[in-house]
Design an enzyme around this catalytic site. Structure first.
Site, PDB file in Angstrom:
ATOM      1  N   GLY A  46    -118.294  -0.163   0.976  1.00  0.00           N
ATOM      2  CA  GLY A  46    -118.577  -0.551   2.358  1.00  0.00           C
ATOM      3  C   GLY A  46    -118.168  -1.964   2.717  1.00  0.00           C
ATOM      4  CG  ASP A 105    -130.299   1.377   6.550  1.00  0.00           C
ATOM      5  OD1 ASP A 105    -131.514   1.550   6.653  1.00  0.00           O
ATOM      6  OD2 ASP A 105    -129.490   2.101   7.134  1.00  0.00           O
ATOM      7  CE  LYS A 133    -128.741   0.871  10.492  1.00  0.00           C
ATOM      8  NZ  LYS A 133    -128.681   2.284  10.073  1.00  0.00           N
ATOM      9  CG  PHE A 154    -125.356   6.379  10.364  1.00  0.00           C
ATOM     10  CD1 PHE A 154    -126.052   5.998   9.218  1.00  0.00           C
ATOM     11  CD2 PHE A 154    -124.032   6.748  10.239  1.00  0.00           C
ATOM     12  CE1 PHE A 154    -125.430   5.984   7.978  1.00  0.00           C
ATOM     13  CE2 PHE A 154    -123.408   6.740   8.998  1.00  0.00           C
ATOM     14  CZ  PHE A 154    -124.107   6.368   7.869  1.00  0.00           C
ATOM     15  CG  ASP A 161    -119.083   5.904   4.171  1.00  0.00           C
ATOM     16  OD1 ASP A 161    -119.932   4.983   4.021  1.00  0.00           O
ATOM     17  OD2 ASP A 161    -119.189   7.004   3.606  1.00  0.00           O
ATOM     18  NE  ARG A 167    -115.537   4.099   2.570  1.00  0.00           N
ATOM     19  CZ  ARG A 167    -116.819   3.905   2.300  1.00  0.00           C
ATOM     20  NH1 ARG A 167    -117.458   2.917   2.885  1.00  0.00           N
ATOM     21  NH2 ARG A 167    -117.469   4.696   1.471  1.00  0.00           N
TER      22      ARG A 167
END
Ligand code: XMP
Length: 182
Positions: A46, A105, A133, A154, A161, A167
């Protein structure tokens, strides 16, 4: 791909501006003495694009370390715990480490990697995430540099992704709800 995005949260120009500013914050946080021993550890996959952009804005000498972590997501957006798929490929003992991830997250991924890094006894450990978040991020997990705080939606693009897709979108956007399961 663009047709799968409900709304763009951060267009590429805004991301580029924020990465510039983050780089400035990071340069100011590390003094010249620490530079020689700086290792930037990127959590793949990521953080791939974020790391590539950020590191080119940091003028100090540095080594790059890569670690691959899966958030056990599969075809859902709900994390079911993190696991290391490929171990870190650089020695961080007695070096200053800047850990770079795409998004904080639930914190499972960062916690796992931080614990591993600390076992190797780095001289210091700081963390930089592009997105956070706040409604889900645990308060006991420190992050030193944050690009943007976002709502609990999301998001995909700029390295992030869904089911290994999206991505390569240059912007960060919210995926249409009908395209994913929670
Ligand atoms: P945790 O829950 O461990 O999540 O903090 C961190 C990793 O999960 C992925 N992740 C996301 N990926 N959109 C994504 O594309 C999201 O909204 C999202 N939330 C978490 C991501 O790989 C991150 O490193």
């Amino acid at each position: 791909m663009q047709a799968d995005i409900a709304k763009i949260l951060f267009p590429r120009e805004q991301i580029a501006q924020r990465v510039d500013d983050l780089a400035g914050e990071i340069v100011r946080a590390y003094d010249l003495e620490t530079n020689a021993d700086l290792v930037l550890v990127s959590i793949l996959s990521g953080a791939l694009i974020f790391t590539a952009d950020l590191m080119r804005r940091l003028p100090q000498p540095m080594r790059i370390g890569l670690i691959t972590v899966s958030a056990y997501r599969g075809a859902t957006t709900e994390s079911r715990g993190a696991r290391v798929l490929r171990e870190l490929d650089v020695d961080v003992t007695d070096r200053h480490v800047l850990l770079v991830d795409d998004i904080l997250d639930t914190g499972g991924t960062l916690r796992l990697v931080r614990e591993r890094l600390l076992l190797a006894r780095p001289r210091s450990l700081r963390t930089c995430v592009l997105l956070r978040k706040p409604s889900k991020a645990p308060i006991d997990l420190p992050v030193d540099f944050v690009g943007f705080d976002i709502d609990n939606e999301f998001v995909v693009g700029y390295g992030l992704d869904y089911n290994d897709l999206y991505r390569n979108l240059p912007d960060i956007g919210v995926l249409k709800k009908e395209l994913y399961s929670c």
